[in-house]
Design an enzyme around this catalytic site. Structure first.
Site, PDB file in Angstrom:
ATOM      1  N   ASN A 140      -7.612  -3.095  14.675  1.00  0.00           N
ATOM      2  CA  ASN A 140      -8.565  -3.195  14.250  1.00  0.00           C
ATOM      3  C   ASN A 140      -8.575  -4.503  13.358  1.00  0.00           C
ATOM      4  O   ASN A 140      -9.808  -4.745  12.795  1.00  0.00           O
ATOM      5  CB  ASN A 140      -9.306  -2.142  13.488  1.00  0.00           C
ATOM      6  CG  ASN A 140      -8.729  -1.669  12.459  1.00  0.00           C
ATOM      7  OD1 ASN A 140      -7.668  -2.245  11.763  1.00  0.00           O
ATOM      8  ND2 ASN A 140      -9.391  -0.716  11.681  1.00  0.00           N
ATOM      9  N   GLU A 148      -9.491  -1.704   5.605  1.00  0.00           N
ATOM     10  CA  GLU A 148     -10.050  -1.470   6.856  1.00  0.00           C
ATOM     11  C   GLU A 148     -11.195  -2.280   7.386  1.00  0.00           C
ATOM     12  O   GLU A 148     -11.977  -2.832   6.442  1.00  0.00           O
ATOM     13  CB  GLU A 148     -10.377   0.227   6.971  1.00  0.00           C
ATOM     14  CG  GLU A 148      -9.331   0.945   6.989  1.00  0.00           C
ATOM     15  CD  GLU A 148      -8.282   1.193   8.206  1.00  0.00           C
ATOM     16  OE1 GLU A 148      -8.168   0.204   8.871  1.00  0.00           O
ATOM     17  OE2 GLU A 148      -8.109   2.297   8.353  1.00  0.00           O
ATOM     18  N   ASP A 185       0.843  -1.171  -0.009  1.00  0.00           N
ATOM     19  CA  ASP A 185       0.135   0.021   0.074  1.00  0.00           C
ATOM     20  C   ASP A 185       0.842   1.241   0.082  1.00  0.00           C
ATOM     21  O   ASP A 185       2.074   1.159   0.054  1.00  0.00           O
ATOM     22  CB  ASP A 185      -1.024   0.029   1.170  1.00  0.00           C
ATOM     23  CG  ASP A 185      -0.326  -0.432   2.496  1.00  0.00           C
ATOM     24  OD1 ASP A 185       0.934  -0.401   2.691  1.00  0.00           O
ATOM     25  OD2 ASP A 185      -0.960  -0.932   3.358  1.00  0.00           O
ATOM     26  N   HIS A 210      -6.929  -4.852  10.448  1.00  0.00           N
ATOM     27  CA  HIS A 210      -6.814  -4.503   8.965  1.00  0.00           C
ATOM     28  C   HIS A 210      -5.442  -5.188   8.666  1.00  0.00           C
ATOM     29  O   HIS A 210      -4.535  -5.391   9.298  1.00  0.00           O
ATOM     30  CB  HIS A 210      -6.850  -2.903   8.806  1.00  0.00           C
ATOM     31  CG  HIS A 210      -5.692  -2.332   9.033  1.00  0.00           C
ATOM     32  ND1 HIS A 210      -5.795  -0.911   9.388  1.00  0.00           N
ATOM     33  CD2 HIS A 210      -4.330  -2.702   9.337  1.00  0.00           C
ATOM     34  CE1 HIS A 210      -4.279  -0.592   9.599  1.00  0.00           C
ATOM     35  NE2 HIS A 210      -3.616  -1.592   9.704  1.00  0.00           N
TER      36      HIS A 210
HETATM   37  P1  PGA Z   1       2.601  -1.405  12.746  1.00  0.00           P
HETATM   38  O1  PGA Z   1       1.300  -1.390  11.764  1.00  0.00           O
HETATM   39  O2  PGA Z   1       3.466  -2.548  12.284  1.00  0.00           O
HETATM   40  O3  PGA Z   1       3.092  -0.061  12.722  1.00  0.00           O
HETATM   41  O4  PGA Z   1       2.043  -1.699  14.104  1.00  0.00           O
HETATM   42  C1  PGA Z   1       1.165  -2.702  11.415  1.00  0.00           C
HETATM   43  C2  PGA Z   1      -0.439  -2.195  10.427  1.00  0.00           C
HETATM   44  O5  PGA Z   1      -0.976  -1.488  10.507  1.00  0.00           O
HETATM   45  O6  PGA Z   1      -0.782  -3.266   9.392  1.00  0.00           O
END
Ligand code: PGA
Length: 245
Positions: free
Chosen positions: A135, A142, A67, A137
């Site tokens: 959450n 999302e 992404d 995702h």
């Molecule tokens: P993080 O993010 O590794 O910074 O916790 C993970 C994500 O949002 O997929």
């Protein structure tokens, strides 16, 4: 789904790096799906060490990232292109022409369409590395009532914007939209490896590693449909998530 419980986050990252290195040794011209965020940084550090030690060679490896934020240019310190360059690509012998991160500027729909093409160009990823949001995702798919199969533009939830605010001066600076692979794009990878740590991930991981429920309110649960998905978590997170309890 294969769940690996390690003694520490460091050990989780070493295990993930080892899986990637093993694949690259076995298939030097492999295609890797890569992720950004805080979680994979030590994984990339280990791959850099191995590359410097001459034990893994990225000369023929191709990569596609999950992404990119909308509205920030590639040279912005918070762009995912910048993240990948500074945390991995600038330090290994990969040909940057073989690395793809969607463009975050210009025509977002066209950029998403280009990402969708790159996911499948030359075949799907041999291994897709993933983190997970608080959450649930994966990439920027999302949690909500519906999910998308293909690459698309996603409006980020408040949970995600708050979680990512730590990388910006203030929360208002976090982009509110992103271009992301869809769920089908992620599930198309031959192998999926998800790494998570920290108490904020406990509920999302609980949904992923306990029970067999699949719900768009925890997008990671779709990984239960994948024939070769590995989740690597440390013992503290496994306990917080009620895994094996
Ligand atoms: P993080 O993010 O590794 O910074 O916790 C993970 C994500 O949002 O997929």
């Amino acid at each position: 789904m294969n769940v690996i419980v390690t003694e520490s986050y460091e050990e989780s990252c070493a295990a993930a790096a080892q899986m990637i290195a093993d694949l690259v040794r076995e298939k030097p011209a492999c295609k890797l799906g890569l992720a950004t965020g805080g979680t994979p940084v030590p994984i990339y550090r280990k791959l850099i060490e191995m590359n410097r030690a001459g034990t893994v060679d990225f000369a023929r490896v191709r990569t596609v990232n999950l992404d990119e934020y909308c509205g920030i240019p590639a040279d912005h310190p918070q762009s995912y292109r910048y993240f990948m360059d500074t945390n991995l690509f600038d330090h290994i012998n990969i040909d940057k022409a073989n690395t793809f991160v969607a463009a975050g500027m210009g025509d977002y729909q066209a950029n998403a369409a280009q990402l969708e093409r790159m996911v499948y160009e030359g075949g799907p990823a041999d291994l897709q590395l993933l983190g997970i949001g608080n959450n649930g995702h994966i990439a920027f798919n999302e949690a909500g009532d519906t999910l998308h199969a293909k690459a698309h533009i996603e409006h980020l939830t408040d949970s995600t914007i708050s979680a990512n605010a730590r990388f910006f001066e203030k929360k208002e600076d976090v982009p509110t939209m992103a271009i992301t692979m869809g769920m089908g794009d992620i599930l198309a990878a031959r192998k999926v490896v998800l790494v998570a740590t920290g108490p904020a991930k406990a509920e999302a991981i609980r949904g992923l590693v306990t029970g067999d429920t699949i719900t768009p309110h925890n997008p990671s649960t779709l990984l239960k449909l994948h024939p070769d998905a590995t989740v690597i978590i440390d013992r503290a997170l496994a306990e917080a998530a009620g895994y094996g309890a």
